[in-house]
Scaffold this motif. Structure first.
Motif, PDB file in Angstrom:
ATOM      1  N   ASP A 131       0.863  -1.193   0.000  1.00  0.00           N
ATOM      2  CA  ASP A 131       0.000   0.000   0.000  1.00  0.00           C
ATOM      3  C   ASP A 131       0.899   1.243   0.000  1.00  0.00           C
ATOM      4  O   ASP A 131       1.592   1.515   0.986  1.00  0.00           O
ATOM      5  N   TRP A 132       0.857   1.959  -1.080  1.00  0.00           N
ATOM      6  CA  TRP A 132       1.706   3.148  -1.223  1.00  0.00           C
ATOM      7  C   TRP A 132       1.191   4.328  -0.414  1.00  0.00           C
ATOM      8  O   TRP A 132       1.887   5.316  -0.223  1.00  0.00           O
ATOM      9  N   SER A 133      -0.053   4.230   0.078  1.00  0.00           N
ATOM     10  CA  SER A 133      -0.714   5.433   0.579  1.00  0.00           C
ATOM     11  C   SER A 133      -0.357   5.806   2.022  1.00  0.00           C
ATOM     12  O   SER A 133      -0.619   6.921   2.448  1.00  0.00           O
ATOM     13  N   VAL A 134       0.223   4.861   2.776  1.00  0.00           N
ATOM     14  CA  VAL A 134       0.358   5.100   4.230  1.00  0.00           C
ATOM     15  C   VAL A 134       1.160   6.370   4.562  1.00  0.00           C
ATOM     16  O   VAL A 134       0.699   7.205   5.348  1.00  0.00           O
ATOM     17  N   PRO A 135       2.371   6.583   3.986  1.00  0.00           N
ATOM     18  CA  PRO A 135       3.092   7.819   4.344  1.00  0.00           C
ATOM     19  C   PRO A 135       2.327   9.078   3.959  1.00  0.00           C
ATOM     20  O   PRO A 135       2.355  10.084   4.685  1.00  0.00           O
ATOM     21  N   TRP A 136       1.603   9.016   2.819  1.00  0.00           N
ATOM     22  CA  TRP A 136       0.808  10.179   2.389  1.00  0.00           C
ATOM     23  C   TRP A 136      -0.342  10.423   3.360  1.00  0.00           C
ATOM     24  O   TRP A 136      -0.710  11.560   3.646  1.00  0.00           O
ATOM     25  N   LEU A 137      -0.904   9.309   3.816  1.00  0.00           N
ATOM     26  CA  LEU A 137      -2.009   9.404   4.786  1.00  0.00           C
ATOM     27  C   LEU A 137      -1.535  10.110   6.054  1.00  0.00           C
ATOM     28  O   LEU A 137      -2.190  11.032   6.557  1.00  0.00           O
ATOM     29  N   TYR A 138      -0.369   9.692   6.560  1.00  0.00           N
ATOM     30  CA  TYR A 138       0.171  10.315   7.769  1.00  0.00           C
ATOM     31  C   TYR A 138       0.457  11.791   7.510  1.00  0.00           C
ATOM     32  O   TYR A 138       0.196  12.642   8.378  1.00  0.00           O
ATOM     33  N   ALA A 139       1.013  12.092   6.341  1.00  0.00           N
ATOM     34  CA  ALA A 139       1.337  13.488   6.023  1.00  0.00           C
ATOM     35  C   ALA A 139       0.060  14.329   5.993  1.00  0.00           C
ATOM     36  O   ALA A 139       0.011  15.437   6.543  1.00  0.00           O
ATOM     37  N   LEU A 140      -1.003  13.781   5.381  1.00  0.00           N
ATOM     38  CA  LEU A 140      -2.268  14.522   5.299  1.00  0.00           C
ATOM     39  C   LEU A 140      -2.878  14.723   6.681  1.00  0.00           C
ATOM     40  O   LEU A 140      -3.434  15.789   6.978  1.00  0.00           O
ATOM     41  N   LEU A 141      -2.778  13.692   7.527  1.00  0.00           N
ATOM     42  CA  LEU A 141      -3.300  13.823   8.887  1.00  0.00           C
ATOM     43  C   LEU A 141      -2.569  14.940   9.622  1.00  0.00           C
ATOM     44  O   LEU A 141      -3.182  15.755  10.317  1.00  0.00           O
ATOM     45  N   ALA A 142      -1.239  14.993   9.447  1.00  0.00           N
ATOM     46  CA  ALA A 142      -0.453  16.035  10.126  1.00  0.00           C
ATOM     47  C   ALA A 142      -0.834  17.418   9.596  1.00  0.00           C
ATOM     48  O   ALA A 142      -1.040  18.359  10.386  1.00  0.00           O
ATOM     49  N   ILE A 143      -0.968  17.539   8.269  1.00  0.00           N
ATOM     50  CA  ILE A 143      -1.326  18.847   7.689  1.00  0.00           C
ATOM     51  C   ILE A 143      -2.732  19.248   8.140  1.00  0.00           C
ATOM     52  O   ILE A 143      -2.987  20.398   8.500  1.00  0.00           O
ATOM     53  N   GLY A 144      -3.641  18.269   8.127  1.00  0.00           N
ATOM     54  CA  GLY A 144      -5.019  18.542   8.546  1.00  0.00           C
ATOM     55  C   GLY A 144      -5.075  19.018   9.990  1.00  0.00           C
ATOM     56  O   GLY A 144      -5.799  19.958  10.316  1.00  0.00           O
ATOM     57  N   LEU A 145      -4.300  18.354  10.857  1.00  0.00           N
ATOM     58  CA  LEU A 145      -4.271  18.752  12.273  1.00  0.00           C
ATOM     59  C   LEU A 145      -3.730  20.162  12.431  1.00  0.00           C
ATOM     60  O   LEU A 145      -4.246  20.948  13.237  1.00  0.00           O
ATOM     61  N   LEU A 146      -2.705  20.457  11.662  1.00  0.00           N
ATOM     62  CA  LEU A 146      -2.128  21.804  11.710  1.00  0.00           C
ATOM     63  C   LEU A 146      -3.191  22.837  11.302  1.00  0.00           C
ATOM     64  O   LEU A 146      -3.381  23.856  11.984  1.00  0.00           O
TER      65      LEU A 146
END
Lengths: 474, 277
Positions: free
Chosen positions: A398-413
């Motif tokens: 699954d290629w999406s996991v690091p992108w998912l974490y990055a989006l979660l961090a940006i969203g939280l910010l």
């Protein structure tokens, strides 16, 4: 509906509120019924016990609540609504950012509508403006003054918090959907000392998205070593395999001990250790000693299969043609609480062979020690060659996991900025009034922080011994 | 074990006394009793903090495994929230009338549950667990504070003549209370989001999936949606005052049920943290 009215409907806050409540409601209902395929035993037994509700639940798809139409359709509408709102919020944020950046006291004075009024007896308008200037600076605002008009602005960039959060949320929904379509995940049993290619035939159970592309020269998962106990930081992490990801050419791409909270990651591949058992290697040779075939049945030891028994098809192609067998293999092993805790000292392999499709054919039942062979009807031999552990690995591509974490961090910010650091614009206009002066306090209505305006008015009143007298509209 | 239990019972007694003093103080309209009630509650924090510390050292993990540890730590968090609110806004100390009976019930219930030591398992041995739990407690604290402030708002809004005179004078303005409740929910929403994200990342590290619609995951999302609705009604629909306050009050049971009720009501892989394993 005209196009603008559709957009207006989709960006309506009431719709968003309704969709969020609907999704929460469906999620709640789905927790009340067993989740699974319509034919799964839990779903069938629940339906049998609740015949009055079963029809409604089936129609609504609540047994697969989170992939049912009553969940996915509103979620899709919410995604569209979020996209449109994000676009609108971005435009608004740009406007507000510019408004904060370019704000001048006189420019703000033209926009101000609702004021909090502070009356100060025996003071001049200039004195009150001085106090207002200090009060705005104390509130950490950038202060500008034009005569008796004082403005304070701060955090223009804070206007982007909400759009960043909503864009991240939308991207997250889309990313999860794309990940579901393109990922492959499943369980793969790899005997210690062996390797298996990351390909469909290697998996015991496999869930693969319709857009997943299997590699034509796949990487392999190897398990060179396995320990029943593995202590890290004074804590036994339990049965732990050493896992290696190997490139088609044999180059090791990554290696590590895999236990809970310590997966092995190589590119898009993530390997977790799920369970373990025994692997018995059976080798079949012809009369002339030529290798005819081999198989390595995997034997599990748990509450559902306490005897370590499995059934494997075995096809032997000898001089007399191919013979397929239904083979039952059993290894009795020392267990503790249903779990295997060591390799058997004197392993015995019980083998039951029945030619496939021949109901009345003779059945061979025998027990082999490690290294012993059984002579088959055509003269070939079946040998109990090796017994070792196998690691049941969860292998996820699954290629999406690091992108998912990055989006979660940006969203939280974005969320943090949106809630805690929104832009602020305030204006205090001082003027002579009767025997004294009057300060009129205004804040931008973007977040409706009435308490902030009240606080400003109070601090001016406290510093000038004035009185907050009224709120007025103009 | 004995020292810990003695300290915990001492905390139970002080919380019970505090709850009684708060109620009597409200009925008699006595500021002095309210002040004594608050200090009694704060005094109860001391033995409970020491008991938590003693247990932490012995079992080598924080108070997050088993009903006894989890529920008593929420009692502790509730009283800490009350102390912080009363410290920052002394006029709000009377919300102890609601907080202390709840804290007493939580710690009392915890004391009736098995108190066996539960060891950290390989799955639980993760920094993400610490982050996950820390933000669960912080979100609960924030939402609870919002609930208490919203109650204060509603009490004055609905019974303006029944509250004691001094309370009317001491309480912040209604606009301040309204905004304070919103701020607590805003911060709580951020903490709740971090809790969910940290939990998802931890689940992926430990189990190889970040979301599986487990009941507790689902309920945390339901709670997130409820508070997201609150923020939308507030920031987009312009709700203020009593409507907003009623929402803050009605939303609290969702977070309480998610954190404490779900593991008891559902079969869940997460349930072990409350029911043992």
């Amino acid at each position: 509906m005209t196009r603008p009215s559709v957009v207006r409907a989709l960006t309506s806050a009431k719709l968003v509120v309704g969709l969020l409540l609907w999704l929460a409601g469906v999620a709640f209902l789905a927790t009340l019924v067993p989740q699974g395929a319509p034919s799964s035993p839990e779903v069938l037994s629940w339906a049998a016990a609740n015949p009055a509700l079963a029809g409604v639940v089936r129609f609504l798809g609540l047994n697969s609540g989170y992939t049912s139409w009553i969940f996915l359709v509103p979620l899709a509408v919410l995604a569209v609504s979020t996209a449109l709102c994000s676009w609108q919020r971005t435009r608004t944020a740009v406007r507000r950012f510019r408004a904060v950046r370019d704000a001048t006291p006189s420019g703000l004075g033209k926009r101000a509508r609702s004021w909090e009024v502070v009356r100060v007896d025996g003071a001049s308008a200039a004195d009150v403006a001085d106090v207002a200037e200090r009060a705005l600076a104390k509130a950490r605002l950038r202060v500008l003054r034009e005569g008796n008009l004082v403005s304070g602005t701060a955090r223009g960039w804070g206007a982007f918090g909400s759009p960043v959060f909503h864009w991240s949320l939308l991207a997250l929904i889309l990313l999860v959907a794309a990940s579901q379509l393109t990922q492959a995940s499943g369980l793969m049993g790899v005997p210690v000392g062996d390797a298996k290619p990351i390909a469909p035939q290697s998996y015991g159970t496999l869930r693969v998205g319709p857009l997943h592309a299997w590699s034509t020269s796949p990487r392999s998962v190897a398990v060179p070593d396995f320990d029943l106990t593995w202590v890290v930081g004074e804590l036994d992490r339990g049965p732990t395999p050493l896992v290696r990801i190997v490139a088609p050419g044999g180059h090791v791409l990554g290696e590590g001990r895999v236990y809970p909270n310590s997966p092995l990651r190589v590119g898009s591949i993530t390997v977790h250790s799920n369970d373990y058992g025994l692997a018995a290697r059976i080798v079949v040779r012809g009369k002339d000693g030529r290798l005819l075939g081999s198989t390595t049945p995997l034997l599990d030891f748990d509450a559902s299969s306490p005897s370590g028994t499995t059934q494997v098809p075995l096809e032997i192609t000898g001089a007399g043609g191919a013979v397929a067998y239904e083979t039952t293999v059993t290894v009795k092993a020392a267990r503790s609480g249903g779990e295997l805790h060591r390799l058997p000292k004197d392993p015995r392999l019980s083998v039951t062979l029945r030619p496939t499709g021949a109901e009345d054919a003779s059945v061979t039942v025998t027990e082999l020690a490690l290294g012993e062979s059984l002579e088959l009807a055509d003269g070939s031999t079946l040998r109990f060659d090796r017994l070792t552990y196998y690691a049941r690995l969860s292998v996820v591509d699954d290629w999406s996991v690091p992108w998912l974490y990055a989006l979660l961090a940006i969203g939280l910010l974005g969320l943090g900025v949106s809630i805690l650091a929104g832009p602020r614009v305030a204006l205090v206009e001082s003027a002579q009034a009767g025997e004294g002066a009057e300060a009129r306090v205004w804040i931008s209505p973007w977040r409706g922080e009435i308490a902030f305006r009240d606080g400003l008015a109070r601090s001016i009143a406290d510093a000038t011994a004035g009185t907050v007298v009224q709120e007025e509209e103009s | 074990m004995t020292l810990e239990i003695v300290l915990m019972w001492l905390a139970v007694s002080l919380y019970a006394a505090s709850a009684a003093l708060f109620v009597v103080g409200l009925v008699w309209r006595s500021q002095l009793l309210m002040r004594v009630a608050l200090w009694t509650a704060v005094a109860g924090l001391v033995p409970q903090a020491v008991a938590i510390g003693v247990r932490w050292v012995r079992v080598d993990h924080g108070p997050y495994l088993g009903f006894y540890e989890v529920v008593s730590s929420y009692a502790f968090a509730s009283v800490v929230a009350l102390a912080i609110i009363a410290w920052r806004k002394p006029s709000l100390r009377w919300v102890g009338v609601f907080v202390m009976p709840l804290a007493f019930l939580l710690i009392g219930g915890a004391m009736l549950a098995p108190r066996s030591d539960l060891a950290i398992t390989p799955t639980l041995a993760s920094w993400w667990l610490t982050i996950h739990i820390m933000f669960a407690k912080l979100s609960y604290l924030s939402f609870f504070a919002a609930f208490a402030v919203a109650l204060a708002y509603l009490a004055r809004d609905r019974w303006p003549n029944r509250l004691p005179e001094w309370l009317h004078e001491k309480l912040p303005g209604q606009a301040d209370l309204d905004e304070l409740s919103f701020r607590f929910i805003g911060v709580g929403f951020i903490f709740l989001t971090i809790m969910i994200v940290a939990g998802a990342i931890w689940a992926n590290e430990a189990w190889g999936r970040y979301w599986a619609w487990d009941p507790i995951e689902t309920w945390s999302l339901i709670t997130w949606a409820v508070y997201a609705v609150y923020l939308h009604t507030r920031l987009t629909l312009g709700w203020r005052g009593a409507k907003s306050a009623w929402f803050a009050v009605a939303a609290l049971p969702f977070i309480v049920f998610t954190l404490i009720g779900v593991p008891l009501a559902y079969q869940s892989i997460h349930g072990a943290y409350l029911t043992g394993y």
